[in-house]
Design a protein around this motif. Structure first.
Motif, short mmCIF file in Angstrom:
data_model
loop_
_atom_site.label_atom_id
_atom_site.label_comp_id
_atom_site.label_asym_id
_atom_site.label_seq_id
_atom_site.Cartn_x
_atom_site.Cartn_y
_atom_site.Cartn_z
N PRO C 4 0.78 -1.25 0.10
CA PRO C 4 0.06 -0.11 0.22
C PRO C 4 0.82 1.30 0.08
O PRO C 4 1.97 1.16 0.65
CB PRO C 4 -0.83 -0.08 1.39
N PHE C 5 0.48 2.35 -0.59
CA PHE C 5 1.29 3.60 -1.00
C PHE C 5 1.49 4.15 0.32
O PHE C 5 0.71 4.34 1.30
CB PHE C 5 0.52 4.54 -1.76
N ALA C 6 2.99 4.42 0.52
CA ALA C 6 3.52 5.42 1.88
C ALA C 6 3.38 4.76 2.93
O ALA C 6 4.37 4.75 3.78
CB ALA C 6 2.80 6.65 1.52
N ILE C 7 2.27 4.02 3.40
CA ILE C 7 2.17 3.60 4.84
C ILE C 7 3.15 2.42 4.95
O ILE C 7 3.48 2.19 6.03
CB ILE C 7 0.67 3.19 4.99
N THR C 8 3.41 1.68 3.85
CA THR C 8 4.22 0.70 4.04
C THR C 8 5.64 0.76 3.21
O THR C 8 5.33 1.22 2.12
CB THR C 8 3.57 -0.93 3.60
#
Lengths: 346, 420, 541
Positions: C4-8
């Motif tokens: 998932p974008f940015a969060i991980t």
């Protein structure tokens, strides 16, 4: 200098070969067997917390975290998941788009690391992956204050989690505020050096290691970045045990303590050697081992390297608060038996 | 299988059929019977491969679920009211991390004054937390929505809150069709996470994201909810095929075909409203109902289509955004926006803190909306004499004491409003 | 893995963030001069050979040692080990027993028959060494290893000089000395005994030597005027000790008085006891703390029953007795006569008042400068005459075996350079690794191993060696007490203590490197380096 002249019986003359002349306290040593060296001495250490992180120069927490997690990685054959509370360690390791962690790692909130870890451990149990072990980690704020309820819950349920608190004695990430682990008289942004009782007040704060012991969990230990052998032994031992475990590691913070970046380990050492930070381990509610003081020092030696205690050394006269801090050290020494009365350090 | 059973217990059975792997339990009325029921099922061995964890707070309950979900387990918990607020930080966190946790919310008022009875204040407090929020009209729908919720959550990798009215549903014993394990298994595949904490593929979940990417992260969360607007009806239709009943979906209409007036409501009150509508229809009044099932995502377009032909729309809701009015009414207003000839919108707040919403009061309300519409927010069955006195008293006396206790004292002295 | 974008985030992606740019100080691995090496008159790389001994590789240790000193078994017995006085370990517990390990290595080499590597191809140059004492032997050894043809002319009947004719057997067994000399001989050095050089210039011309190293020592006993009766028996220490090597042992009688306060006086007194004297009394004009003799020798002598008569001068010697005058120290510490006299029984009096050099071989050589009875040499050990070098007791310096060995090595290097038409420039010395450069926390408690001492009864009746050697176990233990001052010993501390993983471990024997891409310059590595082998230097910005 007069070399002592002694007549030795032949059997005495043959001393047992001991490998401690070098290497007892160092990270490794080319002369000792591989298994007697620390995990950190190995070229194959996992560097679970790798280069490029944004911790301050001389960060004790960055060091303590790599020490602990690398040891746990070895103990679990890299089958390890870490849950991280909000705080310095989280912020300096995982600012988008870069992570310094080399193991599965989850950050949820400031106060829930213990509970999140409980959930991860439960998932591993239900997924029938007993080899995968779980560590929760956070600073003293996330542990002794805001995360305390979740921590206690994890303890009393005896969840299969090792919780590691990197104790730098304050809220450093938010700009050095007082926590319940801040020592008396220490200056923080919320305990300024003002008024009749400058700095943090005496008689406040709590010992979470002792509270953890009171939960009768299988394993509790304090450790320090100044004694890597002891720290790694404790982490590895903790990973050999199932159930709730707690290790609190003293990690000096150059920024928050106002110390030189090169003095991080030295300060951690002095904290132990003056008696202010007792290093012990306890199993099932009983203290089972104590790390003795090796070269006892007065508390001043520890205090004067830190600007958070600078007010104790102003004005030319001996500040009476130093004696009160020394009394705390002496009480610790007496309580834990930190000084061997028969030994040379006595 | 049809059963005469308490709503909470039926929901527990349905949740168990979804094969949750980690259940976090913490008691709070009126949700408690659900986790008690699940606890029994785990203890007696009916629900296997499931960790039932008695946590020390709601904050921990959702936190444990977060950990479990991130580690690849199907995680469930339930809460209500104060409990939801206590876990609020984790509520936002679960959705921010995109974790498909399903949580039952036994809808209950929020204190102070402390109140254990039903309204929707708790659900509304978390309406912007990024969760899908589905409202059950009946216990049958509560059962069915939980099954659909797991499927939705895992398909979208977003958490879903199933909102069931406290006591009215949770504690009502009625005839409920409990599906079979085969039916549920056919409908709900095993959890296949989009990402998982795994030593074989280490990743760092829960990064700090700055201004450079935060908007995009939020956009993507919003985008997921727009996807849900398509998925919810699809999954509802699929459910109907497998289970033989139509439940769920974004919304549904009742006797709305030719209605001049459409009532909009959520949850169990819709039953009373339907009875009222039937009575009014008998009197020749062209009135119908739109039942909102999915409050988040809010079905703006579907609702606009449903309401487009009406002259009046009356929103009856069990919540108040103090200082603003009803949250549902505000959301309905958004869907009427930009219609060429929008219907008049009438907002009524009803049933707060568990006050019964009677057909009599509803008849009165709907009639008033068409003949004597009010400005702003209507408080159904407000005891105006009591509030008038209290306003007068507090104006007079600086140290007037707590309002709630004063009102109780006044009510004890006066006769009930209905008898006046 | 798709996330998932940015969060991980992907694991280990922070490597793109080069935190080295934060640095204002840079760590640097350095070498500092260990105080033992610095203090060694023979110029031994003590730390270097101890490092081999620590790993149990004794042959490598012996070979490293003999790079600088061909006489470890001798040195391990007779050296007064200034290295141990300088040793930083003293601040921790007590100095490393360097001398005992040296002896262990020397003895082991003799036992195992280790030999020096054969010299390289001959240079064709010939060097004359005059005197087979420690300085001459050392020079001959080094010159031979440099490929030069070496001939030693020795006035006496056997090699060793004062090592044979001055130091008693109970301190230096002769088989040890012989074994180490033999090894030098095996390098091709020619030894001519009973071959006193009467005139150096003639000797060089006759032998066709390109250069000469003079190391004749100081064998002429100093005399003092003491009124003595005809029957009085007055001997000199040099003669007494020399005669111990011959067939006829000196006849000293039952009561022996030795006059003097140096090590030679003690040697004579202890020898007298072993020869059967009931009393051996040292008469010295000052007090014990002012004696030039080494304290441990005084202690050993007292243990063996040698008596001391402090603050006394001999005024008169008669047959069977002497008269001494008591002295008192003045404000400046000089002894002054008191006028108080005392008579002591004495069958003989041995004078141990120091030695002079026999400079007769230098007569008629122009350009040679002699001052205060010794030959003056330049920093390169060369006398005023080109090609003639000198060392040992005949040049101005402390008169010890170790100093002499050092002179031999130094002279050999300069002679070699001179023969090749150049000059020898020793490598610049590093800064000394003083105790304040160390972090002694990391060294474990390890008290010094004491060498076994022969029982006193046997010491006073035989010439058996008094001080025994270490066995392998305690030699290894002792070697491992070395702190490795100033030089990395691969303890892994820097590698371990870096909060930024900015130290690269290159592998055993290869040390470490700083990864300046990530090093933030905190300085913990330098602070926690046990041996002071890292320094922080300002970063050029």
């Amino acid at each position: 200098m007069t070399p002592p002249v002694t007549t030795l019986a032949p059997e005495e003359a043959v001393q047992k070969l001991k490998y401690y002349q070098k290497g007892t306290f160092t990270v490794g040593n080319r002369l000792v067997a591989e298994e007697q060296r620390t995990v950190q001495a190995s070229q194959a250490r996992s560097n679970a917390l790798t280069c490029g992180h944004r911790a301050c120069q001389g960060c004790g927490e960055a060091l303590g975290a790599r020490y602990a997690i690398d040891a746990a990685m070895r103990a679990t054959n890299n089958n390890l998941i870490a849950v991280n509370a909000t705080g310095c360690l989280e912020v300096f390791t995982t600012p988008y788009p870069e992570s310094s962690w080399q193991l599965p790692w989850l950050h949820s909130l400031f106060g829930n690391a213990a509970a999140v870890a409980t959930g991860v451990a439960a998932a591993m149990r239900v997924k029938k992956r007993p080899e995968v072990r779980v560590i929760a980690q956070g600073g003293d704020g996330g542990t002794t204050d805001i995360g305390f309820q979740c921590l206690s819950g994890m303890f009393e349920r005896n969840d299969d989690v090792l919780y590691i608190c990197y104790d730098n004695e304050g809220y450093m990430n938010t700009g050095v505020q007082r926590s319940s682990a801040t020592p008396p008289t220490a200056r923080t942004a919320t305990t300024p050096v003002l008024g009749p009782e400058p700095g943090n007040v005496f008689g406040t704060g709590k010992s979470v290691p002792k509270i953890a012991v009171a939960h009768n969990i299988p394993y509790v230990a304090t450790a320090t970045v100044a004694d890597l052998h002891d720290l790694e032994r404790k982490v590895i031992k903790a990973m050999s045990i199932h159930g709730a475990r707690y290790i609190q590691i003293n990690v000096p913070c150059p920024l928050g303590w106002g110390s030189a970046s090169h003095d991080t380990i030295r300060l951690a050492r002095l904290a132990v050697e003056c008696g202010l930070y007792p290093i012990f381990e306890a199993e099932h509610g009983k203290v089972t081992q104590v790390r003795k003081i090796r070269r006892k020092v007065p508390v001043q030696d520890y205090l004067k390297l830190q600007r958070r205690f600078a007010h104790l050394f102003k004005g030319g006269h001996e500040d009476p608060r130093i004696a009160r801090l020394q009394a705390i050290c002496d009480a610790n020494i007496a309580e834990y038996g930190l000084v061997d009365v028969t030994g040379r350090d006595g | 299988m049809l059963k005469q059973v308490e709503g909470s217990h039926a929901m527990a059975e349905a949740i168990a059929l979804c094969r949750p792997e980690v259940i976090c339990a913490y008691p709070i009325t009126p949700q408690t019977h659900i986790v008690e029921g699940l606890g029994e099922l785990v203890k007696e061995g009916a629900l296997v491969d499931c960790e039932f964890i008695n946590v020390e707070s709601e904050f921990a309950a959702l936190s444990v679920a977060i950990g479990a979900s991130a580690a690849g387990a199907r995680a469930y918990t339930a809460t209500a009211s104060q409990g939801l607020l206590f876990m609020a930080e984790a509520v936002y966190n679960a959705s921010g991390l995109g974790l498909p946790i399903v949580m039952t919310l036994g809808n209950r008022a929020i204190g102070a004054p402390i109140n254990i009875w039903n309204d929707h204040s708790d659900a509304m407090s978390m309406r912007d937390a990024g969760w899908l929020q589905l409202f059950a009209e009946t216990n049958q729908e509560a059962v069915d929505l939980h099954i659909q919720a797991f499927k939705l959550a895992e398909e979208l990798s977003m958490p879903v809150m199933v909102c069931v009215d406290g006591f009215i549903l949770t504690h009502a014993v009625e005839r409920i069709d409990i599906p079979t394990q085969q039916q549920v298994d056919a409908y709900l595949p095993p959890y296949d996470p989009v990402q998982v904490l795994d030593p074989a593929e280490p990743a760092s979940i829960g990064a700090m994201v700055g201004p450079e990417a935060f908007t995009e992260v939020r956009f993507l969360a919003h985008y997921k909810q727009t996807l849900a607007l398509k998925l919810i009806p699809e999954f509802s239709a699929e459910f109907a095929k497998g289970f033989g009943r139509e439940t769920g979906g974004l919304l549904r209409s009742y006797r709305a075909e030719d209605a001049d007036m459409l009532v909009v409501a959520m949850g169990s009150v819709c039953g009373t409203i339907k009875d009222t509508i039937d009575e009014m229809r008998d009197d020749g009044i062209r009135i119908g109902l739109v039942v909102i099932v999915s409050f988040r995502p809010f079905p703006v377009e579907a609702l606009r289509n449903a309401l487009a032909g009406a002259k009046d729309v009356v929103v009856v809701e069990k919540s108040i955004a103090v200082g603003m009015g009803g949250q549902l009414a505000n959301n309905v207003d958004a869907s009427l926006r930009n219609l060429p000839r929008p219907p008049r919108l009438h907002s009524s707040v009803a049933g707060l803190g568990g006050r019964p919403i009677t057909r009599t009061s509803l008849h009165h309300l709907f009639r008033q909306a068409s003949v004597q519409p009010w400005e702003g927010t209507n408080f159904l069955d407000l005891n105006e004499r009591v509030v008038g006195r209290e306003i007068h008293r507090t104006r007079k006396t600086r140290r007037s004491g707590p309002t709630a206790e004063n009102i109780l004292r006044q009510l004890a002295k006066s006769v009930p409003p209905a008898a006046e | 893995m798709e996330h998932p974008f940015a969060i991980t985030l992907d694991a280990g992606t922070s490597l793109i963030n080069h935190t080295g740019s934060w640095r204002t100080l840079r760590p640097e691995y350095v070498h500092r001069l260990p105080p033992c090496n610095h203090a060694c008159p023979a110029g031994e790389d003590i730390q270097g050979w101890l490092a081999y001994a620590e790993s149990g590789d004794y042959e490598a240790a012996w070979r490293a040692l003999t790079e600088n000193n061909p006489l470890p078994a001798v040195m391990g017995r007779v050296c007064y080990h200034p290295c141990e006085t300088a040793c930083n370990r003293a601040v921790l517990d007590s100095s490393v027993g360097i001398n005992s390990v040296e002896r262990f290595l020397g003895d082991l080499a003799i036992k195992n028959g280790w030999r020096f590597a054969a010299p390289p191809a001959a240079t064709g140059k010939k060097v004359l060494v005059v005197g087979a004492g420690p300085s001459g032997l050392s020079a001959a050894y080094h010159l031979a290893r440099l490929g030069h043809g070496v001939t030693i002319q020795e006035a006496g009947p056997a090699p060793g000089g004062m090592m044979r004719f001055g130091i008693p057997k109970y301190r230096l067994p002769r088989d040890v000395l012989d074994a180490e000399v033999r090894r030098i001989e095996e390098l091709g050095v020619v030894f001519n005994y009973n071959a006193k050089v009467a005139n150096i210039a003639e000797a060089m011309a006759a032998g066709g030597f390109d250069a000469a190293f003079l190391a004749v020592g100081a064998h002429i006993a100093k005399r003092a005027y003491i009124p003595a009766g005809e029957a009085a028996k007055v001997l000199d220490a040099v003669a007494v000790l020399r005669s111990m090597e011959g067939e006829d042992k000196p006849l000293l009688g039952r009561k022996v008085v030795i006059y003097g306060g140096g090590n030679t006086a003690l040697d004579v007194a202890r020898t007298a006891k072993r020869l059967g004297a009931e009393e051996a009394v040292i008469v010295y004009r000052r007090t014990r703390d002012r004696m030039p003799a080494h304290d441990f020798e005084v202690e050993e002598a007292i243990e063996e029953g040698v008596m001391m008569k402090w603050l006394s001068t001999i005024r008169n010697v008669e047959a069977g007795s002497i008269t001494v005058e008591k002295m008192a120290l003045d404000d400046k510490g000089f002894p002054q006569p008191t006028g108080e006299f005392e008579t002591l029984q004495a069958d003989s009096v041995v004078l141990a008042l120091g030695q002079d050099v026999d400079l007769s071989l230098l007569q008629g050589v122009p350009g040679l400068e002699v001052r205060d009875g010794v030959v003056q040499v330049g920093p390169n050990m060369m006398t005023g005459v080109a090609g003639i070098f000198a060392g040992g007791d005949m040049v101005p310096s402390e008169r010890t075996v170790t100093v002499a060995v050092g002179h031999g090595k130094k002279a050999a290097r300069h002679i070699d350079a001179w023969l090749r038409g150049g000059t020898y420039a020793p490598a610049p010395k590093h800064e000394i690794a003083a105790a304040d450069k160390l972090n002694t926390w990391y060294y474990g408690e390890a008290p010094k191993t004491l060498r076994p001492i022969l029982e006193t009864a046997r010491r006073t009746s035989t010439f058996e060696e008094v001080v025994q050697g270490l066995d392998e176990g305690n030699a290894l233990y002792e070697a491992r007490r070395c702190l490795s001052c100033g030089n990395c010993f691969e303890c892994d501390n820097c590698y371990g203590v870096c909060p930024d993983n900015a130290v690269i471990k290159l592998g055993p024997g290869m040390g470490f490197e700083f990864n300046l891409d990530y090093c933030k310059g905190c300085g913990i590595c330098a602070q926690e380096c046990p041996c002071g082998a890292i320094q922080m230097i300002p970063e050029a910005i």
